[in-house]
Design a protein around this motif. Structure first.
Motif, mmCIF file in Angstrom:
data_model
loop_
_atom_site.group_PDB
_atom_site.id
_atom_site.type_symbol
_atom_site.label_atom_id
_atom_site.label_comp_id
_atom_site.label_asym_id
_atom_site.label_seq_id
_atom_site.Cartn_x
_atom_site.Cartn_y
_atom_site.Cartn_z
ATOM 1 N N GLY A 114 0.821 -1.210 0.000
ATOM 2 C CA GLY A 114 0.000 0.000 0.000
ATOM 3 C C GLY A 114 0.848 1.250 0.000
ATOM 4 O O GLY A 114 0.572 2.215 -0.719
ATOM 5 N N VAL A 115 1.914 1.250 0.810
ATOM 6 C CA VAL A 115 2.828 2.396 0.867
ATOM 7 C C VAL A 115 3.568 2.560 -0.464
ATOM 8 O O VAL A 115 3.756 3.678 -0.954
ATOM 9 N N LEU A 116 3.964 1.452 -1.060
ATOM 10 C CA LEU A 116 4.656 1.518 -2.348
ATOM 11 C C LEU A 116 3.735 2.080 -3.435
ATOM 12 O O LEU A 116 4.139 2.940 -4.234
ATOM 13 N N HIS A 117 2.506 1.593 -3.468
ATOM 14 C CA HIS A 117 1.563 2.057 -4.498
ATOM 15 C C HIS A 117 1.302 3.556 -4.400
ATOM 16 O O HIS A 117 1.357 4.277 -5.410
ATOM 17 N N THR A 118 0.999 4.025 -3.192
ATOM 18 C CA THR A 118 0.665 5.447 -3.049
ATOM 19 C C THR A 118 1.886 6.324 -3.292
ATOM 20 O O THR A 118 1.792 7.373 -3.925
ATOM 21 N N SER A 119 3.031 5.885 -2.807
ATOM 22 C CA SER A 119 4.248 6.679 -2.989
ATOM 23 C C SER A 119 4.609 6.789 -4.462
ATOM 24 O O SER A 119 4.991 7.873 -4.938
ATOM 25 N N GLN A 120 4.491 5.693 -5.199
ATOM 26 C CA GLN A 120 4.837 5.739 -6.618
ATOM 27 C C GLN A 120 3.863 6.613 -7.404
ATOM 28 O O GLN A 120 4.225 7.207 -8.417
ATOM 29 N N ALA A 121 2.635 6.727 -6.922
ATOM 30 C CA ALA A 121 1.654 7.571 -7.596
ATOM 31 C C ALA A 121 1.808 9.046 -7.248
ATOM 32 O O ALA A 121 1.555 9.918 -8.084
ATOM 33 N N VAL A 122 2.229 9.337 -6.014
ATOM 34 C CA VAL A 122 2.258 10.721 -5.540
ATOM 35 C C VAL A 122 3.619 11.390 -5.716
ATOM 36 O O VAL A 122 3.688 12.571 -6.070
ATOM 37 N N VAL A 123 4.700 10.658 -5.487
ATOM 38 C CA VAL A 123 6.026 11.292 -5.510
ATOM 39 C C VAL A 123 6.345 11.957 -6.852
ATOM 40 O O VAL A 123 6.905 13.069 -6.865
ATOM 41 N N PRO A 124 5.994 11.363 -8.002
ATOM 42 C CA PRO A 124 6.248 12.075 -9.265
ATOM 43 C C PRO A 124 5.530 13.422 -9.344
ATOM 44 O O PRO A 124 6.052 14.372 -9.946
ATOM 45 N N VAL A 125 4.364 13.513 -8.737
ATOM 46 C CA VAL A 125 3.639 14.791 -8.695
ATOM 47 C C VAL A 125 4.448 15.803 -7.888
ATOM 48 O O VAL A 125 4.596 16.963 -8.277
ATOM 49 N N GLY A 157 8.627 -3.187 9.112
ATOM 50 C CA GLY A 157 10.062 -3.020 8.989
ATOM 51 C C GLY A 157 10.434 -2.619 7.572
ATOM 52 O O GLY A 157 11.326 -1.787 7.352
ATOM 53 N N GLY A 158 9.726 -3.192 6.606
ATOM 54 C CA GLY A 158 9.930 -2.797 5.220
ATOM 55 C C GLY A 158 9.567 -1.348 4.982
ATOM 56 O O GLY A 158 10.243 -0.646 4.213
ATOM 57 N N VAL A 159 8.531 -0.870 5.650
ATOM 58 C CA VAL A 159 8.131 0.533 5.512
ATOM 59 C C VAL A 159 9.235 1.459 6.028
ATOM 60 O O VAL A 159 9.554 2.480 5.398
ATOM 61 N N ILE A 160 9.834 1.103 7.158
ATOM 62 C CA ILE A 160 10.909 1.930 7.709
ATOM 63 C C ILE A 160 12.091 1.976 6.734
ATOM 64 O O ILE A 160 12.630 3.052 6.439
ATOM 65 N N SER A 161 12.486 0.826 6.230
ATOM 66 C CA SER A 161 13.620 0.775 5.302
ATOM 67 C C SER A 161 13.307 1.512 4.008
ATOM 68 O O SER A 161 14.161 2.236 3.470
ATOM 69 N N PHE A 162 12.099 1.337 3.502
ATOM 70 C CA PHE A 162 11.689 2.036 2.290
ATOM 71 C C PHE A 162 11.736 3.546 2.487
ATOM 72 O O PHE A 162 12.200 4.297 1.619
ATOM 73 N N THR A 163 11.284 4.005 3.644
ATOM 74 C CA THR A 163 11.263 5.439 3.934
ATOM 75 C C THR A 163 12.667 6.034 3.864
ATOM 76 O O THR A 163 12.873 7.111 3.298
ATOM 77 N N LYS A 164 13.642 5.337 4.436
ATOM 78 C CA LYS A 164 15.015 5.835 4.430
ATOM 79 C C LYS A 164 15.570 5.942 3.011
ATOM 80 O O LYS A 164 16.219 6.937 2.647
ATOM 81 N N THR A 165 15.312 4.922 2.209
ATOM 82 C CA THR A 165 15.832 4.942 0.845
ATOM 83 C C THR A 165 15.103 5.971 -0.009
ATOM 84 O O THR A 165 15.726 6.697 -0.802
ATOM 85 N N LEU A 166 13.793 6.060 0.149
ATOM 86 C CA LEU A 166 13.036 7.085 -0.574
ATOM 87 C C LEU A 166 13.570 8.463 -0.219
ATOM 88 O O LEU A 166 13.753 9.321 -1.102
ATOM 89 N N ALA A 167 13.839 8.681 1.058
ATOM 90 C CA ALA A 167 14.360 9.982 1.505
ATOM 91 C C ALA A 167 15.654 10.331 0.780
ATOM 92 O O ALA A 167 15.869 11.486 0.375
#
Length: 248
Positions: A114-125, A157-167
């Motif tokens: 869910g976090v991956l889907h929303t982030s991939q849709a919103v971050v390009p905006v 735990g995946g959400v935390i790791s994803f957040t760091k890399t996205l940042a």
């Protein structure tokens, strides 16, 4: 004037519980809020009660198409998207050895995909706009473990790791991404998980230094800070809101 004036924010899983409190807090600070939830009636009802610039939108975070449609609707309503709060989540308590792989799939699809889907849709905006902020709701279960929540802990735990890399990836675009980890929180989901087991619930409360569960408002205050201009120079950070239950 609120610190969120002229900002528009999407909050997932915002029909009830922590998500609703987050949406209410952001709106109180001046933000236009897209209250999204898989339960459309709850989303629209919550948005109506918040009033102002809030709008309720259906979104199933496990479905990329549903997420894209929600983001398009939010852009049509607000013109831009300044913040994304990934709050939608679900869990089922029980020993890992007795768990059903079908439940693993649902837990991972909602909490991580869910976090991956929303982030991939919103971050390009946000990249096209030249800035924005992402706040992901993880869990202290991911930081210190939680008996009966093995797969949920893994997903968070995946959400935390994803957040760091996205940042790291989006900082050059003026976008920050941070993570808030709730401890045990007094929500309908929590109540349902501990229904009929008051002794376990009471033991958990006694283990918290402040001797109470978190309230949704406690989480909302921290999320609102991360979503605000006050946190512009903070990125890749993980903060626990647990009343001292975990100190990591």
């Amino acid at each position: 004037m609120g610190r969120m004036d002229d900002r528009s924010v999407i909050v997932t899983g915002a029909g009830r519980g922590i998500g609703r409190a987050i949406a209410e807090r952001l709106a109180a600070e001046g933000a236009a809020v897209a209250v999204t939830d898989v339960d459309e009636d709850t989303a629209t009802g919550t948005a109506a009660e918040i009033g102002g610039k809030a709008v309720g939108i259906h979104a199933d975070v496990t479905d990329p198409g549903s997420v894209r449609a929600m983001v398009q609707r939010a852009r049509e309503e607000f013109g831009r998207i300044d913040g994304l709060v990934n709050n939608a989540g679900w869990d089922k308590i029980g020993p890992f050895v007795d768990s059903d792989p079908a439940d693993w799939d649902r837990i991972i699809r909602i909490n991580l995909y869910g976090v991956l889907h929303t982030s991939q849709a919103v971050v390009p905006v946000m990249i096209a706009q030249g800035g924005g902020t992402v706040v992901n709701i993880a869990s202290d279960a991911a930081r210190v473990g939680s008996s009966g929540e093995a797969v949920y802990s893994a997903a968070k735990g995946g959400v935390i790791s994803f957040t760091k890399t996205l940042a790291r990836e989006v900082a050059r675009h003026g976008i920050n991404a941070n993570c808030v980890c709730p401890g045990p929180t007094d929500t309908p989901l929590f109540s349902s998980l501990f229904e009929g087991n008051d002794r376990l619930r009471d033991a958990l409360v006694k283990a918290i230094p402040f001797r109470r569960l978190a309230r949704p408002d406690d989480l909302a205050a921290t999320v609102a800070f991360f979503a605000s201009p006050d946190a512009t120079y903070l990125t890749g950070q993980t903060v626990s809101v647990s009343g001292g239950l975990s100190m990591v």
